[in-house]
Design a protein around this motif. Sequence first.
Motif, PDB file in Angstrom:
ATOM      1  N   VAL A  87       1.333  -0.770   0.091  1.00 34.44           N
ATOM      2  CA  VAL A  87      -0.124   0.010   0.282  1.00 34.44           C
ATOM      3  C   VAL A  87       0.750   1.238  -0.138  1.00 34.44           C
ATOM      4  N   LYS A  88       0.733   2.216  -0.885  1.00 35.43           N
ATOM      5  CA  LYS A  88       1.306   3.622  -0.976  1.00 35.43           C
ATOM      6  C   LYS A  88       1.165   4.324   0.128  1.00 35.43           C
ATOM      7  N   PRO A  89       2.135   5.278   0.681  1.00 37.68           N
ATOM      8  CA  PRO A  89       2.328   5.901   1.745  1.00 37.68           C
ATOM      9  C   PRO A  89       0.233   7.131   1.092  1.00 37.68           C
ATOM     10  N   GLU A  90       0.545   7.681   0.517  1.00 36.10           N
ATOM     11  CA  GLU A  90      -1.163   8.605   0.373  1.00 36.10           C
ATOM     12  C   GLU A  90      -2.180   7.315   0.039  1.00 36.10           C
ATOM     13  N   GLU A  91      -2.045   5.831   0.374  1.00 39.85           N
ATOM     14  CA  GLU A  91      -3.559   5.449  -0.543  1.00 39.85           C
ATOM     15  C   GLU A  91      -3.995   4.330   0.594  1.00 39.85           C
ATOM     16  N   ASP A  92      -5.731   4.625   0.254  1.00 40.11           N
ATOM     17  CA  ASP A  92      -6.111   4.291   1.053  1.00 40.11           C
ATOM     18  C   ASP A  92      -5.641   2.672   0.953  1.00 40.11           C
ATOM     19  N   VAL A  93      -6.772   2.041   1.745  1.00 38.19           N
ATOM     20  CA  VAL A  93      -6.024   0.361   1.575  1.00 38.19           C
ATOM     21  C   VAL A  93      -7.097  -0.327   0.705  1.00 38.19           C
ATOM     22  N   ASP A  94      -8.571   0.498   0.367  1.00 40.91           N
ATOM     23  CA  ASP A  94      -9.138  -0.245  -0.310  1.00 40.91           C
ATOM     24  C   ASP A  94      -8.921   0.419  -1.588  1.00 40.91           C
ATOM     25  N   ASN A  95      -8.482   1.306  -2.119  1.00 41.01           N
ATOM     26  CA  ASN A  95      -7.670   1.816  -3.270  1.00 41.01           C
ATOM     27  C   ASN A  95      -6.320   1.071  -3.745  1.00 41.01           C
ATOM     28  N   ALA A  96      -5.883   0.687  -2.393  1.00 40.80           N
ATOM     29  CA  ALA A  96      -4.643  -0.048  -3.057  1.00 40.80           C
ATOM     30  C   ALA A  96      -5.335  -1.375  -3.824  1.00 40.80           C
ATOM     31  N   ALA A  97      -6.398  -2.228  -2.933  1.00 40.05           N
ATOM     32  CA  ALA A  97      -6.729  -3.621  -3.672  1.00 40.05           C
ATOM     33  C   ALA A  97      -7.662  -3.029  -4.880  1.00 40.05           C
ATOM     34  N   ARG A  98      -7.891  -1.616  -5.442  1.00 36.61           N
ATOM     35  CA  ARG A  98      -9.504  -1.948  -6.020  1.00 36.61           C
ATOM     36  C   ARG A  98      -7.411  -1.562  -7.724  1.00 36.61           C
ATOM     37  N   ARG A  99      -6.259  -0.669  -7.705  1.00 32.96           N
ATOM     38  CA  ARG A  99      -5.629  -0.801  -8.179  1.00 32.96           C
ATOM     39  C   ARG A  99      -4.798  -2.449  -8.745  1.00 32.96           C
ATOM     40  N   VAL A 100      -5.059  -2.545  -7.658  1.00 33.82           N
ATOM     41  CA  VAL A 100      -3.819  -4.151  -8.081  1.00 33.82           C
ATOM     42  C   VAL A 100      -5.333  -4.894  -9.018  1.00 33.82           C
ATOM     43  N   LEU A 101      -6.335  -4.908  -8.053  1.00 31.40           N
ATOM     44  CA  LEU A 101      -7.560  -5.392  -9.752  1.00 31.40           C
ATOM     45  C   LEU A 101      -7.946  -4.927 -10.822  1.00 31.40           C
TER      46      LEU A 101
ATOM     47  N   ARG B 228       9.521  -6.780   8.472  1.00 33.16           N
ATOM     48  CA  ARG B 228       8.140  -6.604   9.310  1.00 33.16           C
ATOM     49  C   ARG B 228       7.088  -6.321   8.295  1.00 33.16           C
ATOM     50  N   CYS B 229       6.101  -7.280   7.491  1.00 33.22           N
ATOM     51  CA  CYS B 229       4.827  -6.596   6.849  1.00 33.22           C
ATOM     52  C   CYS B 229       3.534  -7.155   7.831  1.00 33.22           C
ATOM     53  N   ILE B 230       2.518  -6.670   7.244  1.00 37.92           N
ATOM     54  CA  ILE B 230       0.866  -6.970   7.664  1.00 37.92           C
ATOM     55  C   ILE B 230       0.068  -6.814   6.357  1.00 37.92           C
ATOM     56  N   SER B 231      -0.330  -7.980   6.021  1.00 37.54           N
ATOM     57  CA  SER B 231      -1.068  -7.972   5.498  1.00 37.54           C
ATOM     58  C   SER B 231      -2.720  -8.108   5.075  1.00 37.54           C
ATOM     59  N   ILE B 232      -3.231  -6.896   4.321  1.00 35.93           N
ATOM     60  CA  ILE B 232      -5.064  -7.264   4.605  1.00 35.93           C
ATOM     61  C   ILE B 232      -5.336  -8.320   3.235  1.00 35.93           C
ATOM     62  N   ALA B 233      -5.836  -8.940   3.387  1.00 29.37           N
ATOM     63  CA  ALA B 233      -6.188  -9.908   2.377  1.00 29.37           C
ATOM     64  C   ALA B 233      -8.444  -9.199   2.003  1.00 29.37           C
ATOM     65  N   GLN B 234      -8.164  -9.040   0.959  1.00 25.96           N
ATOM     66  CA  GLN B 234      -9.469  -8.941   0.014  1.00 25.96           C
ATOM     67  C   GLN B 234      -9.525 -10.037  -0.498  1.00 25.96           C
ATOM     68  N   PHE B 235     -10.715 -10.003  -0.993  1.00 27.27           N
ATOM     69  CA  PHE B 235     -11.571 -11.410  -1.309  1.00 27.27           C
ATOM     70  C   PHE B 235     -12.642 -10.668  -2.327  1.00 27.27           C
ATOM     71  N   ALA B 236     -12.615 -11.261  -3.442  1.00 26.62           N
ATOM     72  CA  ALA B 236     -12.847 -10.472  -4.766  1.00 26.62           C
ATOM     73  C   ALA B 236     -13.579 -11.713  -5.828  1.00 26.62           C
ATOM     74  N   LEU B 237     -14.136 -11.128  -6.451  1.00 31.65           N
ATOM     75  CA  LEU B 237     -15.459 -12.112  -6.944  1.00 31.65           C
ATOM     76  C   LEU B 237     -15.555 -11.474  -8.765  1.00 31.65           C
ATOM     77  N   ILE B 238     -15.288 -12.171  -9.676  1.00 27.32           N
ATOM     78  CA  ILE B 238     -15.282 -11.419 -10.994  1.00 27.32           C
ATOM     79  C   ILE B 238     -15.941 -12.608 -12.579  1.00 27.32           C
ATOM     80  N   ARG B 239     -16.860 -11.741 -12.975  1.00 28.25           N
ATOM     81  CA  ARG B 239     -17.748 -12.545 -14.770  1.00 28.25           C
ATOM     82  C   ARG B 239     -15.975 -12.964 -15.625  1.00 28.25           C
ATOM     83  N   ILE B 240     -15.032 -14.301 -15.508  1.00 32.73           N
ATOM     84  CA  ILE B 240     -14.636 -14.933 -16.363  1.00 32.73           C
ATOM     85  C   ILE B 240     -15.220 -14.401 -17.373  1.00 32.73           C
TER      86      ILE B 240
END
Length: 234
Positions: free
Chosen positions: A54-68, A95-107
């Motif tokens: 997650v970037k310093p200026e980035e919300d965690v949810d926005n980081a997930a959106r970026r990755v997806l 030392r790293c904490i990971s916040i996991a997100q499960f995502a559902l997409i239409r293949i």
Amino acid sequence: MELNSGGYYKEESKMFVATDCIVFGFDDGELKLLIFKRRVEPKRGEWSLIGSFVKPEEDVDNAARRVLKEITGLDNVFFEQSIAYGKASRDEGARCISIAQFALIRIDEYDRELTEKHGAYWYKLEDLPSLVLDHDQMVIDALSKLRRRAKHQPIGFELLPEKFTIPQLQSLYEAIFQRKLDPGNFRKKVLSLKVLKKLDVKDKSSSKRGAFYYMFDHEKYEDLIQSGYNFEIF
């Protein structure tokens, strides 16, 4: 918004925050997971969930959106926070904490060329190779949460095409819960939820008689949620 440079916490140790995405898709009656070969050390080249720091200026949810978006090319992907993983020894790199997100997409909607460019591939759950770090546990936990949510809410529609048949919907729930369901009882139950719109078009790919297509009625669902309707599937 100006971010604090850390002046208030100079005496404290720094650590990284990551987000890892457990991306589920549904295809040919199988629940599948999108994984790729890790591109950084440690464990470079081994199978991994798709994620990022997650970037310093980035919300965690926005980081997930970026990755997806980067991996699938899709906007507005359904995702939900699963669990935060914070064991001190989970990542030998730092030392790293990971916040996991499960995502559902239409293949049928994702950008195949973009996904392949990132070296990502779909695997059936039963064929899934061993994943790095604690990613295997992330998948187990996310699948458990998906099953809990799917039992009480129509979350499975996020995995289906816009138009689908009742047999296709049943096949999806059988894949999620890994058990066979009685066709008559399932049909009766899902139609009783009153959130499906029947179309005047049939899918005749599997039989001459065919099966009517349906669509999920989002507005009706929201109205019923507000009224306290119970959406338990079984």
